[in-house]
Design an enzyme around this catalytic site. Sequence first.
Site, short mmCIF file in Angstrom:
data_model
loop_
_atom_site.label_atom_id
_atom_site.label_comp_id
_atom_site.label_asym_id
_atom_site.label_seq_id
_atom_site.Cartn_x
_atom_site.Cartn_y
_atom_site.Cartn_z
N SER A 23 0.84 -1.19 0.00
CA SER A 23 0.00 0.00 0.00
C SER A 23 0.87 1.24 0.00
CB SER A 23 -0.90 0.04 1.25
OG SER A 23 -1.80 -1.04 1.29
N SER A 58 -2.77 -3.95 -3.58
CA SER A 58 -2.17 -2.70 -3.11
C SER A 58 -3.28 -1.71 -2.75
CB SER A 58 -1.28 -2.11 -4.21
OG SER A 58 -0.62 -0.96 -3.73
N ASP A 112 -4.03 2.00 -2.19
CA ASP A 112 -3.39 3.27 -2.55
C ASP A 112 -4.37 4.41 -2.33
OD1 ASP A 112 -1.31 1.56 -3.52
OD2 ASP A 112 -2.45 1.32 -5.37
#
Length: 751
Positions: A257, A295, A297
């Site tokens: 992340s 991930s 984000d």
Amino acid sequence: MRKRILPALLLVLPLMHVSADAEQVRARDIGIAPGVLATGKLNSITDVAGVRVGQVTLHNGKDVHTGVTAIIPAEGNLRQRKVPAAVYVGNGYGKMAGISQIRELGEIETPVLLTNTLNVAEGIAGVVEWTLAQPGNENVASVNAVVGETNDGFLNDIRRRTVTKADVIQAINKAQSGPVAEGNNGAGSGTRAFGWKGGIGTSSRLLPASLGGYTVGVLVQSNFGGILNIDGLKAGEALNQHYLYNELNNDTAADGSIMIVVATDAPLDDRNLERLAKRAMAGVARTGASLTNGSGDYVIAFSTADALRRDEQSPAHSSTVMANSQVSPLFEAVIEATQEAIYNSLLMAEDVEGFHGSVKALPVDKIRSMLSAEHGKTESSDTLRVATFNVSMESTNYPSSGLPPGDDVLKEILSDGNNPQVKNIAEIIQRTAPDIILLNEFDYIKSQGDGVRAFIQNYLNVSQHGQPAIDYPYVYLAPVNTGEPSPFDLDNDGKATGTGGDAWGFGLYPGQYGMVVLSKYPFVHDQVHSLQTFKWKDMPGAQKPVDPATDTPWYNQEEWAEFRLSSKSHWDIPVNVNGRIVHVLAMHPTPPNFDGDEDRNGKRNHDEIRLMADYLSPDKGEYITDDEGKQSGLPENTRFVLAGDFNAADAGDKHRPGVIEQLIDNRYVNGNVIPESEGGREYSTEPYSRRFTAHWGARADYVLPSRYGFEVTGSGVFWPEKASPLYRLVKDREASSDHRLVWLDVKLTGK
């Protein structure tokens, strides 16, 4: 920043598994300067006025590497006077708290907190408790705590849930403006990025006044993957560490992340703040992020513009915001700042031995070498302009500052880009546009952000009088002897004051009359030699001063044993110019006056110049050792340029025979090069005044090339005639300096 000792393990320091062996630098320290915009003073999110950052860092043995980073968006009670804000989700595999209300109402009412995935609940609890305790919030019954996270579970025993509510409150209470600790700090303590140790990173960009003069600051918590690209350098591929390496054997290697916090003082409403947040992801992409399925984000953006703050008690809000057509420069700013903040998070990190294994920091030495090689590969010019300029930027030249002599004076001068003398100096440099320049009498300030980087960013990176801005990504800065206290009465006035004539080099404070080298080309750092501490006694046949009144040595035996020859320093700085090395030999010998019949300064000036002459002569420098005790000197067939204010005239009543001749008559030096100016010609009736470089009527400043490896194509002294419109730049010392910039153009020949 606090490193909390856990109750179960009281011996934290012996059990720490964080290594500081790896070199830690910020991106600009090694010439990585993404984009075209100038940075703020600190190159940090805290360049946005009112923004403060606090951190609590938790390291304990191999098991615990985590922490808290708190960002306070603005002064005052945030719950009662909210700031406009927005969130953009690049990929929603995350557990950020507070997102729905920000999207619904377009505002933030608490500090923004970053921590690890399983401590979001503690983050919320701490933010809520801190907010409820603030004066004016006695009747508050709802708090939208904003807490972001990344998963540090590889290096940190995340199931232990080490972060407490008290840690969160302490991080908020410790928040301050000023530099932000990066790398393995706060919420970045246990994170990874691109297979290396990640962490906290920050950067900023400052728009020019013509575009509003607004600041954009970014802070990241990097914990993601991809194929690392450093401003065009394919670092991940070159280091064989990246997503899908080794026959695509691990498709989760890029998961993780990134949390990005964006602050600006531009008057943006929540709609345009979301647009700004969205562009931050372009900065992430520039670093080589793969933005994979796993991930998370997130970008949080807010404006600190006071007129846009939303009063809790007000029935209506009315304010003027930037038009859509004006925000594009802010988009560029956030892209550049995000990219650089990520680089800083990597470059400032340290090796960690953690819960499930070890993670190395990005190898700075290898990155530096690759940058050097890449620069040589992409640049094709074989011409070079080298300059020297005594800029008179030492504190006693600024009495109007009201500050006592010291480096705080120049820090203040450089902080805002508005000093007329320094603006003129910057314009002279922009007009002559050297590739490499030595600045003499530039006070030594250890913090480059307050000193030389502030000069570059606030003056050189800004157009002066319509000239193109100029940038120098590579800086060589080191301590000097001026003002460096000695324990002796070196001027024999009966008092050992440690300052003035009793310092190792005359100066009122350490670093006065310092020097710095700026370059468009990278330095070969592991081959730099400094002779700052070389002892005068170690020079064979040294011109030891003698008091003629007593016929005894001016310096007693104890003083002579310790006396440093260099009044400032002598440097050999190899520069990689497209794969070919140019040694910049920089110095600033003491003036040969301000003494008595013993001629101690005259003799020192002679031997300082001799030291450099011997250094560049392969058959004469065997006795020279550098500050690390290494035997030093140049071999045959070495390309070099001598530069500096040598305080040694080559003609006229200020000429001391046999002094400057040690260089200009040296068989390794092309002493036939004599830069001239029309301004010098009209300054004096002396037939040689064209070569003058100082207003007191002498050639004092030199740029002398080696005979080997160069073809000289031009030279000059920046000294316009009185009739020239540029004479304003040199009309007196207050305009710029009592010295003139001297430049030399060469074409590199041979290997």
